[in-house]
Design a protein around this motif. Structure first.
Motif: not given
Length: 239
Positions: A26-32, A54-62, A178-181, A226-230
């Motif tokens: 969900f954004g960066g939370a729980g993203a592998p 791709l099936v994802n809640n959003n379209a990524g950042n950066g 991080g549980r989200n989807f 693990p790295q965090q997107e944000e």
């Protein structure tokens, strides 16, 4: 039964051209992030896989994670709820250039379509999106005097998810948001690949805390830091 004998590259090596891939987060939370980057490294080395859905809640950042995967041209179609976010420049550029297709799905419907895919429910009815462009060519029906829109399940060939702790049999726990989807996607894919912060022996996880049972997980890879997107985006990272 031991599902942990994989490294990141091995875990994604058999994702083929044209596959449908669910990616948790969900954004960066729980993203592998590490699994996504491993898939991107394979594409840069071999030119495959390509034409992915791709099936994802959003379209990524950066320029990291999902954004980097879209930017490099592996993705043909995106199914998501939020294609525009803080810095979704990769998707926006591809979409304006007509180099990527978009299926927009309201978030509640998105979650329920994935849950239906995992539960073996081919379709369900919801009032959400009725009368809008998103309802075009979809069946409608009346229940108790109210009209509802039919939505189809969402399933995938692969799911890439992130969890907190996993055991050798693939049982998983999650950390907070991080549980989200991730649990829903684990159930809706033919092959689920989970990156976890820590792998423990079978029986070490309290059964009462297991969120995703190992029956839904195919491979488990340990990524201890693990790295965090944000954080990557704040640092100006480009993958």
């Amino acid at each position: 039964m031991d599902k942990t004998k994989f490294n990141l590259a091995e875990a994604v090596v058999d994702i083929p051209d044209g596959a449908t891939v669910m990616i948790g987060g969900f954004g960066g939370a729980g993203a592998p992030i590490e699994l996504i980057h491993s898939l991107l490294e394979r594409f840069r080395a071999t030119g495959h896989p390509k034409h992915l859905t791709l099936v994802n809640n959003n379209a990524g950042n950066g320029h990291v994670g999902l954004g980097a995967l879209i930017e490099c041209g592996t993705v043909k179609r995106l199914i998501c709820s939020f294609p525009r976010s803080v810095d979704s420049r990769a998707f926006s550029q591809k979409y304006r250039a007509k180099e990527i297709e978009l299926e927009l799905v309201p978030q509640g419907t998105f979650a329920e379509r994935i849950r239906a895919g995992g539960a073996g429910i081919p379709a369900f009815y919801t009032p959400t999106a009725l009368g809008t462009d998103l309802a075009r060519n979809k069946p409608v029906a009346e229940f108790d005097g109210r009209m509802y829109l039919q939505e189809r399940w969402l399933k995938a060939d692969f799911a890439l998810i992130k969890a907190e702790v996993g055991d050798e049999h693939g049982n998983l726990t999650y950390r907070m948001a991080g549980r989200n989807f991730n649990p829903l996607m684990a159930m809706a894919a033919q092959c689920t690949v989970a990156q976890v912060r820590r792998i423990v022996p079978a029986g070490r996880i309290d059964p009462e805390t297991v969120v995703t049972p190992g029956i839904f997980v195919t491979r488990v890879v340990e990524v201890s830091d693990p790295q965090q997107e944000e954080q990557l985006n704040r640092a100006g990272a480009i993958f």
